[in-house]
Design an enzyme around this catalytic site. Structure first.
Site, PDB file in Angstrom:
ATOM      1  N   HIS A 189       0.816  -1.217   0.000  1.00  0.00           N
ATOM      2  CA  HIS A 189       0.000   0.000   0.000  1.00  0.00           C
ATOM      3  C   HIS A 189       0.853   1.271   0.000  1.00  0.00           C
ATOM      4  CE1 HIS A 189       0.433  -0.326   4.528  1.00  0.00           C
ATOM      5  NE2 HIS A 189       0.540   0.980   4.385  1.00  0.00           N
ATOM      6  N   ASP A 207      -0.014  -7.684   1.189  1.00  0.00           N
ATOM      7  CA  ASP A 207       0.377  -6.282   1.354  1.00  0.00           C
ATOM      8  C   ASP A 207       1.897  -6.134   1.414  1.00  0.00           C
ATOM      9  OD1 ASP A 207       0.021  -3.550   1.528  1.00  0.00           O
ATOM     10  OD2 ASP A 207      -0.158  -3.531   3.712  1.00  0.00           O
ATOM     11  N   SER A 256       4.863   1.909   8.154  1.00  0.00           N
ATOM     12  CA  SER A 256       4.484   0.828   7.257  1.00  0.00           C
ATOM     13  C   SER A 256       5.653   0.410   6.376  1.00  0.00           C
ATOM     14  CB  SER A 256       3.314   1.256   6.368  1.00  0.00           C
ATOM     15  OG  SER A 256       2.138   1.412   7.123  1.00  0.00           O
ATOM     16  N   GLY A 282      -6.759 -27.201  -2.422  1.00  0.00           N
ATOM     17  CA  GLY A 282      -7.773 -27.956  -3.148  1.00  0.00           C
ATOM     18  C   GLY A 282      -8.935 -28.363  -2.277  1.00  0.00           C
TER      19      GLY A 282
END
Length: 463
Positions: A101, A131, A207, A266
């Site tokens: 982001h 992210d 971040s 699966g």
């Protein structure tokens, strides 16, 4: 000197003052000097197109599709949007890990080192599901610092950690805390929610920064903070989250090829709740319950069935469905993992091959034409790989609607993206070619059955 010892407990140690100069001088400074140079600032610049005076509602994709030509015609204006975050050099060759982001939709990315050297960066890989993003800077013959990574599964609650980043753009900042919790899967930040929680102060701008263990190695990439304030504006409240280094390593491996291929279970799973645990004979709510199995997929070939409960992966407990998803997602295709599962009260072992999602049948994306009520629909064959890429149910099979042309018979019929074509005139539809033949062979009358979510909708159309 007498000491009181409680039976079954460790001796209580009395508080004491430091006894030597070396104890007074204990500091994290040597650790920060070692790791700090590898933590960088990441600046990104993007061009944003907007229409001043237009309600944000009209920018919503749903409203654009619904109102179509009735959308207000206002002049567009372009502006620059800047983003500031942190990153970590994990390879002296100039490989930087940050949050997706921070650099999402960026036209230009600049990485600034702790010593204020600046380098343009290019994006090697973006992974919105975790992210994470991987960048590359070219420093020529210049030396670049880097931090080594540690196995995040070795962390324990209570371990001391340092968070290093650039909060609020004030410059490199170091905060200290402990690992408050592990395997946080109910945070809802990314598709692969499995976070390290820490009380080390993490703020906006952190971040993509580093979460460092006491051995000086990377244990996580800081990604989010908890906020109880409306609108999300917040400072640190002692609850921060970091992406474990094992997931970071998975994305770094994928960056070498430029594409992420995660192993595929699966099977559809759900978290075992208290009520389910009682019905399954478990003494506590733990594990991931298999609700459906894809025929011929890895889970099916491992002998797993609907109703089985997966309890462990390679001797590590599976607390919920999110944990299982993380454990599978961080392994390499070609490996094999060992599962402990329970069926009808009996625990058994299964060997699960780590494989990429099946890509057969090929999508064969087609635009339907002719005089049928589905003319104007874009359709494709479903496969697990295609479903995951397009955001559909990865266990779904058959023919899926990708969209409809404006004003077409398919749009007037009400077809939506994600609809599965079940049958045409009671003829089961398994491929695009089958659908095309069934529509064109009808004699001016079509009975269509469409699966939407958990319902099958049937309609009859006269030509």
């Amino acid at each position: 000197m007498l000491a009181l010892v409680v039976a079954g407990a460790a001796p209580v140690q009395a508080d004491r003052v430091p006894q030597s100069r070396s104890e007074i001088d204990l500091s994290f400074a040597p650790l920060v000097r070692k790791v700090g140079p590898a933590v960088v600032n990441v600046y990104s610049r993007a061009t944003v197109t907007e229409r001043p005076g237009l309600s944000p509602l009209f920018e919503d994709p749903f409203f654009k599709r619904f109102f179509g030509d009735m959308m207000p015609k206002l002049p567009e204006r372009r502006r620059e949007a800047n983003s500031l975050g942190s990153g970590v050099l994990v390879d002296p060759a100039g490989i930087v890990v940050t949050n997706n982001h921070v650099v999402e939709k960026a036209d230009e990315i600049t990485v600034v080192l702790a010593d204020r050297r600046e380098f343009p960066a290019r994006l090697l890989l973006a992974d919105p599901k975790t992210d994470l993003a991987v960048l590359k800077i070219e420093a020529g013959d210049e030396d670049l610092p880097a931090v080594a990574m540690r196995d995040s599964d070795d962390l324990e609650v209570g371990d001391i950690v340092l968070a290093i980043g650039n909060p609020f753009g004030v410059g490199q900042t170091v905060t200290m805390g402990i690992v408050s919790a592990l395997a946080r899967t109910n945070v809802g930040i990314t598709d692969y929610s499995f976070f390290i929680q820490t009380d080390a102060s993490i703020n906006p701008g952190n971040s993509g920064g580093a979460l460092i263990g006491m051995d000086g190695r990377l244990v996580g990439v800081n990604t989010a903070i908890f906020s109880n304030q409306r609108g999300g504006a917040a400072g640190s409240v002692g609850i921060g989250f970091a992406i474990p280094s094992n997931m970071v390593a998975t994305v770094l491996r994928a960056a070498k090829s430029g594409k992420i291929v995660r192993p595929w279970l699966g099977a559809r799973t759900q978290t075992v709740t208290t009520d389910l645990a009682q019905g399954l004979g478990l003494d506590r709510p733990v594990g991931a319950l298999i609700g459906d199995v894809y025929p011929g997929g890895p889970a099916a070939r491992a002998g797993l069935r609907t109703g089985d409960v997966i309890l462990e992966v390679d001797e590590r407990e599976v607390s919920d469905a999110g944990t299982l998803r993380y454990r599978v997602g961080t392994r390499k295709p070609g490996e094999t993992i060992t599962l402990q599962a329970m069926r009808n009260g009996r625990v058994f072992t299964a060997r699960l091959p780590m494989e990429a999602p099946q890509a057969e049948p090929s999508p064969n994306v087609s635009d339907l034409t002719g005089r049928s009520p589905m003319a104007g629909a874009r359709v494709a064959n479903m496969s697990p790989a295609f479903a995951i890429e397009e955001g559909f149910d990865e266990l779904a099979r058959g023919v899926v609607v990708l969209g409809t042309a404006r004003g077409s018979p398919a749009e007037r019929l009400g077809l939506r993206r994600g609809d599965l074509v079940v049958s045409v005139n009671d003829r089961p539809i398994d491929r695009v070619n089958t659908l095309d033949r069934a529509l064109n062979s009808a004699q001016g009358s079509w009975t269509l059955s469409i699966r939407r979510d958990d319902r099958v909708l049937t309609t009859r159309v006269q030509g």
